[in-house]
Design a protein around this motif. Structure first.
Motif, mmCIF file in Angstrom:
data_model
loop_
_atom_site.group_PDB
_atom_site.id
_atom_site.type_symbol
_atom_site.label_atom_id
_atom_site.label_comp_id
_atom_site.label_asym_id
_atom_site.label_seq_id
_atom_site.Cartn_x
_atom_site.Cartn_y
_atom_site.Cartn_z
ATOM 1 N N ASN A 160 46.710 34.341 32.322
ATOM 2 C CA ASN A 160 45.673 33.815 31.435
ATOM 3 C C ASN A 160 44.455 34.727 31.337
ATOM 4 O O ASN A 160 43.809 34.775 30.292
ATOM 5 C CB ASN A 160 45.210 32.440 31.914
ATOM 6 N N ARG A 161 44.133 35.424 32.421
ATOM 7 C CA ARG A 161 42.891 36.218 32.418
ATOM 8 C C ARG A 161 42.982 37.286 33.492
ATOM 9 O O ARG A 161 43.562 37.078 34.557
ATOM 10 C CB ARG A 161 41.702 35.292 32.708
ATOM 11 N N ILE A 162 42.422 38.477 33.206
ATOM 12 C CA ILE A 162 42.305 39.568 34.170
ATOM 13 C C ILE A 162 40.838 39.970 34.226
ATOM 14 O O ILE A 162 40.168 40.098 33.191
ATOM 15 C CB ILE A 162 43.179 40.779 33.782
ATOM 16 N N PHE A 163 40.340 40.172 35.439
ATOM 17 C CA PHE A 163 38.904 40.430 35.612
ATOM 18 C C PHE A 163 38.701 41.414 36.755
ATOM 19 O O PHE A 163 39.419 41.377 37.767
ATOM 20 C CB PHE A 163 38.182 39.107 35.917
ATOM 21 N N GLU A 164 37.723 42.297 36.634
ATOM 22 C CA GLU A 164 37.359 43.240 37.687
ATOM 23 C C GLU A 164 35.972 42.879 38.228
ATOM 24 O O GLU A 164 35.005 42.770 37.456
ATOM 25 C CB GLU A 164 37.359 44.677 37.165
ATOM 26 N N ASP A 165 35.875 42.715 39.553
ATOM 27 C CA ASP A 165 34.575 42.361 40.127
ATOM 28 C C ASP A 165 33.758 43.608 40.428
ATOM 29 O O ASP A 165 34.190 44.739 40.192
ATOM 30 C CB ASP A 165 34.748 41.470 41.370
ATOM 31 N N ARG A 166 32.571 43.416 40.955
ATOM 32 C CA ARG A 166 31.640 44.530 41.158
ATOM 33 C C ARG A 166 32.104 45.492 42.257
ATOM 34 O O ARG A 166 31.618 46.619 42.332
ATOM 35 C CB ARG A 166 30.256 43.985 41.512
ATOM 36 N N GLU A 167 33.019 45.077 43.125
ATOM 37 C CA GLU A 167 33.557 45.943 44.168
ATOM 38 C C GLU A 167 34.802 46.691 43.708
ATOM 39 O O GLU A 167 35.364 47.482 44.480
ATOM 40 C CB GLU A 167 33.885 45.125 45.417
ATOM 41 N N GLY A 168 35.236 46.443 42.477
ATOM 42 C CA GLY A 168 36.418 47.115 41.963
ATOM 43 C C GLY A 168 37.701 46.375 42.217
ATOM 44 O O GLY A 168 38.787 46.909 41.941
ATOM 45 N N ASN A 169 37.651 45.170 42.746
ATOM 46 C CA ASN A 169 38.851 44.365 42.931
ATOM 47 C C ASN A 169 39.281 43.782 41.586
ATOM 48 O O ASN A 169 38.441 43.361 40.785
ATOM 49 C CB ASN A 169 38.599 43.228 43.916
ATOM 50 N N VAL A 170 40.572 43.738 41.361
ATOM 51 C CA VAL A 170 41.106 43.181 40.117
ATOM 52 C C VAL A 170 41.666 41.793 40.411
ATOM 53 O O VAL A 170 42.486 41.616 41.324
ATOM 54 C CB VAL A 170 42.190 44.095 39.521
ATOM 55 N N TRP A 171 41.222 40.796 39.624
ATOM 56 C CA TRP A 171 41.633 39.404 39.782
ATOM 57 C C TRP A 171 42.480 39.001 38.583
ATOM 58 O O TRP A 171 42.155 39.333 37.442
ATOM 59 C CB TRP A 171 40.419 38.486 39.889
ATOM 60 N N VAL A 172 43.550 38.294 38.867
ATOM 61 C CA VAL A 172 44.469 37.859 37.821
ATOM 62 C C VAL A 172 44.644 36.351 37.920
ATOM 63 O O VAL A 172 45.000 35.831 38.986
ATOM 64 C CB VAL A 172 45.839 38.562 37.969
ATOM 65 N N ALA A 173 44.357 35.662 36.832
ATOM 66 C CA ALA A 173 44.557 34.213 36.776
ATOM 67 C C ALA A 173 45.860 33.939 36.041
ATOM 68 O O ALA A 173 46.053 34.365 34.896
ATOM 69 C CB ALA A 173 43.388 33.539 36.063
#
Length: 1011
Positions: free
Chosen positions: A322-335
């Motif tokens: 549903n969604r892909i996001f990169e946080d401020r530390e460079g980690n990639v999150w996938v929903a």
């Protein structure tokens, strides 16, 4: 894609923005080589299906789901506490989230748009549509693409794009030049170009529009309309090319690119973008594209245009993204529809079958230029920047297991399999045999001597050392059974052997010489040996790193700071730093520390340590387990995978953790940690919950805290996120906490929380004042009482002295004066009858006797001050003697009787009773003119009674009551009785006098412990 993709950004975080440093890493690794964590809905940590992901400046990751909003600090998912805000989110079905630079959170729901800032939630007037995607322009404006609600015509239903900032919301449509066409007013995909223009995705086209300008439309060919936009995601790469995601597959659909105003599907090698149903796109800071799909999981395209695929089979929580996001530390999150996944770079990455190797197992490795050769069974995988190429026996070698790989100084490649040794010549492997034609044997270790010859040590069928020159055997030496040789190495100081017993030895003239013995146990054999450029020799053993240099030997162990002693292999990088691969992971020591350690064998060294959390998975390998390629990367194997580490590009998290004091529990009652909170009195137990939002490796986040007002020093809490205190006194306190991220970078500014513990009524100031006054009053009262006690004691002492004088007076009266008085009466009687010589003689004798008695009684009176006048338990005998010896003017019959059993008396009481009885007896004999005297002693259970009766003439009533002037006998008797608490009764008549003395038993008998 980079082995250390996100960690190498070296982020600078200041206020509410962050930016990557210039030295981003190589992005050639695959998704499977990243650390992966997964949280699934079925585990109960997420309230519903996640659709939106965002991060605010406080570091919290926000998750918008079908059932509400939650945030994550790296450890705990916490549902958004709507009760703490002035309003509630318009709908629990959240469609999108966006974290703005000002630290606030924008929330798109099925009901409209909400804004969360400083803990206060505001619902905006947003009708006719719901927000789809959001972005922020340089001026701080939030731009929102809209999806019109079915049947809606008012509000935002006819505006595909809106802007909200400090001023009222403004929406844009065809009147502002934003022309959608086909009466389709919805848009989902949204991106902003560097020139300020926006790209929007609609049902049938991709639009480019700049405020104040016209709209350029790029039509989708063959897209079907399902009532919602087909272009759902847009991402811009570093070259200015826009990647476009379409939620339909087919020719000219799927994953597309807008390049030079041409929109078409992407094809990279075997990857066909037209076959992908795209749901989300992310171009990360390493210029790697992440493609989320429906039912196909993740596609991953790095900047070298290499594509890899990652699905639920590899561990993804779900294949519908549903969604892909990169946080401020460079980690990639996938929903996904099943949960949330997080990927982050590791210092050490693995290469196995999933990354293209022929298998996971590894027996030995070798570096050749920038290639890594990894052998398993009878295959060799050659790993390079171009991928993995596999060599099998068809290349000219045979055997079931490859035991050694070696490259000589002439770039010759040597391979040992089972009992055979091969060299690569002319693109084919050629076997090398002994002079007699026999096979070389099972070769496990190889080296090149200074003269260019090749040494090969075989262990089967017998241990031999073979020397080869020009691909021919020139020496063939049988090695002795002891010491048992394990490994060989060559360098400036010659050829060295690593022995199975853990020692070193030189190999010279086909003999083992100069054994260097170390202190160790018999099982600490040398697993890897190297001869370094300075002539020193290193050996990895089970008890640490054994080392020899210029006839000096020493061992580097845990005593010097190593995390563990059991080492498998070691290698020196291009900077001269030493890296050890052991049972606990990968350890690095600088060349400066090694040089200092050579000078002081007890020196503590500084160790860079990487364990399994960092990707360093250790394990035993029977042959060569380390290598270094020309690009500076270090390679290791644990027999289950090949691991690569770049010491020149170690990922480092430069983002300071954001710290927050969240809650506290006081005496079992929880509450939010609001600054200035006043807690109730008698605070027995206090728990303070705090957190730090460092999401990469939260288990490595460390804390320290201090409660100002109680703690003098910082308390090291480790990874614990609670502080506990007991029995806090009333007063004001400030709780201060700081934290470090996974790389040990401390946020010393930390977070603080002020609170006050209220006093109980007995802890208040007025109560303390009252208590102080009461204490002063009691002290003064005690002083007055003490003064009175002292005065009373002095009076008692004076009374005792007076009583002593009175007692002496009584004793003189009852003894000495009575005797003198009797003597006077005898003398007076003789004077009246002077003519009788016999009576005169009797009187003189009697007078002499009594004067002698007077002297004795005087001495007795003095002695009575310390001792009783009557011996123990002889009261009756004493009274009998007193009746017989008392002076009398006529004959008198004396009778004495005793009833009951006499018991020991207290000496003082016994003496007082005797004196009373003695006085009564003397009075009867001297003054009563009695002829009969009865003395009776009654020892009863409750009291003692003494009766003295005579039949004399009695006493005058005045004399009985007041005593005879100048005489103190009756007065002394009454005083003695009163002093000891007895009753004294004296009755007198013409027929005689009765003296009755009664004393209760509790005052009579002497206590056993009394002196």
């Amino acid at each position: 894609m980079s082995c250390s993709r996100k960690r190498a950004l070296w982020l600078l975080f200041a206020g509410t923005f962050f930016a990557p440093l210039a030295n981003a890493l190589d992005s050639a690794l695959q998704v499977s080589q990243y650390a992966h964590s997964s949280w699934k809905i079925i585990d109960g940590v997420i309230p519903g299906i996640p659709y939106g992901l965002a991060q605010t400046s406080d570091g919290y990751l926000w998750i918008g789901t079908s059932s509400g909003l939650a945030h994550f600090d790296g450890v705990r998912f916490v549902n958004f506490p709507v009760t703490e805000t002035s309003q509630s989110v318009g709908s629990n079905a959240i469609t999108s989230l966006f974290g703005a630079k000002d630290g606030s959170l924008w929330i798109g729901t099925r009901a409209g748009l909400s804004h969360l800032a400083d803990g206060e939630l505001t619902n905006l007037d947003y009708t006719g549509a719901y927000p789809a995607a959001m972005t922020e322009s340089g001026d701080g404006g939030i731009w929102i693409s809209n999806v019109a609600k079915g049947g809606a015509s008012g509000g935002n239903a006819r505006a595909p794009l809106c802007r909200v900032a400090s001023s009222p919301m403004r929406c844009f449509s065809d009147t502002e030049g934003l022309t959608v066409g086909n009466k389709d007013f919805s848009a989902v995909g949204l991106a902003q170009d560097t020139d300020g223009s926006f790209l929007l995705g609609t049902t049938s086209s991709l639009l480019r529009w700049k405020p104040g300008g016209a709209t350029t439309s790029f039509e989708l060919q063959g897209a079907k309309s399902y009532g919602t936009p087909n272009v759902v995601a847009i991402a811009r790469d570093s070259e200015g090319i826009f990647w476009v995601g379409v939620r339909q597959a087919g020719p000219h659909l799927g994953l597309m690119q807008l390049r030079k105003d041409i929109l078409d599907s992407v094809r990279i090698g075997e990857f066909d973008g037209a076959k992908v149903v795209v749901s989300s796109l992310l171009m990360d800071t390493d210029h790697t594209l992440w493609v989320g799909t429906n039912e196909q999981g993740l596609w991953h395209i790095n900047d070298k245009k290499r594509v890899d695929h990652y699905t639920s089979r590899e561990g993804l929580s779900g294949d519908d993204v549903n969604r892909i996001f990169e946080d401020r530390e460079g980690n990639v999150w996938v929903a996904t529809t099943n949960g949330i996944d997080m990927f982050h770079a590791l210092p050490v990455s693995s290469i196995g079958a999933r990354e293209g190797r022929s298998g996971d197992h590894v027996d030995t490795i070798m570096a050749r230029k920038n290639e890594l050769w990894a052998a398993s069974d009878n295959k060799i995988d050659i790993i390079s920047a171009d991928g993995v190429k596999t060599i099998d026996p068809s290349a000219g070698f045979s055997g079931d297991q490859i035991t050694a790989l070696f490259e000589d100084n002439s770039d010759g490649i040597w391979v040992s399999t089972d009992n055979s040794l091969y060299v690569l010549r002319g693109g084919k492997f050629v076997e090398v045999r002994r002079k007699d034609g026999r096979q070389i044997g099972w070769t496990t270790s190889m080296a090149q001597d200074a003269d260019g010859s090749i040494l090969a040590m075989s262990i089967r069928p017998e241990r031999r050392m073979v020397r080869l020159r020009d691909f021919k055997v020139v020496e063939d030496a049988l090695l002795p059974p002891t010491p048992l040789v394990q490994k060989i190495a060559a360098g400036p100081s010659g050829v060295w052997l690593g022995l199975r017993v853990g020692d070193f030895a030189r190999y010279q003239d086909q003999e083992i010489k100069n054994i260097v013995e170390f202190e160790h146990n018999p099982e600490s054999f040398v697993q890897h040996i190297t001869v370094n450029s300075d002539g020193s020799v290193f050996g990895s053993t089970r008890i640490g790193l054994a080392a020899w240099k210029n006839d000096r030997k020493q061992t580097l162990t845990t005593r010097n700071g190593l995390p563990c002693d059991y080492l498998y292999t070691h290698i020196i990088d291009d900077s001269g730093d030493l890296w050890l691969f052991g049972q606990c992971g990968l350890m690095g020591i600088s060349h400066e520390d090694i040089a200092a350690w050579w000078q002081d064998a007890n020196r503590k060294v500084v160790v860079k340590y990487f364990d399994s959390i960092d990707g360093a998975h250790s394990g035993f390998v029977p042959f060569v387990a380390s290598a270094k390629t020309n690009d500076g990367r270090l390679w290791f194997t644990n027999s289950a995978a090949v691991e690569v580490f770049d010491p020149n590009h170690i990922p480092s998290n430069r983002v300071l953790p954001s710290i927050r004091v969240e809650n506290l529990v006081a005496n079992g009652v929880g509450s939010p940690a609001k600054d200035g909170l006043v807690l109730g009195p008698l605070l027995r137990n206090l728990e303070i919950d705090y957190t730090a939002t460092s999401l990469s490796i939260p288990q490595r986040v460390k804390f320290r805290y201090k409660l100002e007002g109680k703690d003098d020093e910082w308390m090291e809490a480790g990874s614990r996120r609670q502080a506990f205190y007991n029995d806090l006194d009333p007063g004001s306190y400030t709780f201060v906490v700081s934290a470090s991220n996974n790389d040990g970078l401390w946020n010393d500014s930390g977070a603080s929380f002020r609170f006050t513990v209220a006093p109980a009524w007995f802890q208040t100031t007025w109560f303390h004042i009252f208590t102080a006054l009461l204490v002063l009053f009691l002290l003064y009262g005690g002083y007055r009482v003490r003064v009175r006690q002292i005065a009373r004691a002095l009076n008692i002492r004076f009374d005792e002295r007076l009583a002593e004088r009175t007692e002496i007076a009584r004793d003189l009266h009852d003894t000495l004066l009575q005797t003198i008085q009797g003597s006077k009466m005898v003398a007076d009687g003789v004077l009246l009858q002077q003519g009788d010589p016999a009576r005169l003689r009797w009187a003189l004798e009697k007078l002499s006797e009594w004067l002698d008695r007077a002297a004795n009684e005087g001495r007795a009176a003095v002695d009575a001050l310390r001792h009783s006048a009557v011996e123990r338990n002889d009261l009756a005998q004493g009274l009998q003697r007193a009746a017989e010896e008392s002076p009398n003017t006529s004959q008198i019959d004396v009778s004495l009787s005793t009833a009951g059993s006499p018991i020991d008396w207290h000496p003082v009481l016994r003496n007082e009773i005797y004196r009373i009885g003695y006085e009564a007896i003397r009075n009867a004999r001297a003054h009563a003119e009695a002829t009969r005297l009865e003395i009776q002693l009654f020892y009863g259970k409750r009291e003692f009674e003494l009766r003295i009766n005579d039949n004399g003439r009695g006493m005058d009533e005045n004399v009985l009551n007041e005593g005879k002037p100048g005489h103190f006998g009756l007065q002394g008797m009454r005083e003695r009785a009163l002093r000891i608490g007895a009753r004294l009764t004296i009755r007198s008549s013409n027929h005689g006098t009765e003296v009755r003395f009664v004393l209760p038993n509790n005052r009579i008998y002497e206590r056993k412990n009394h002196p």
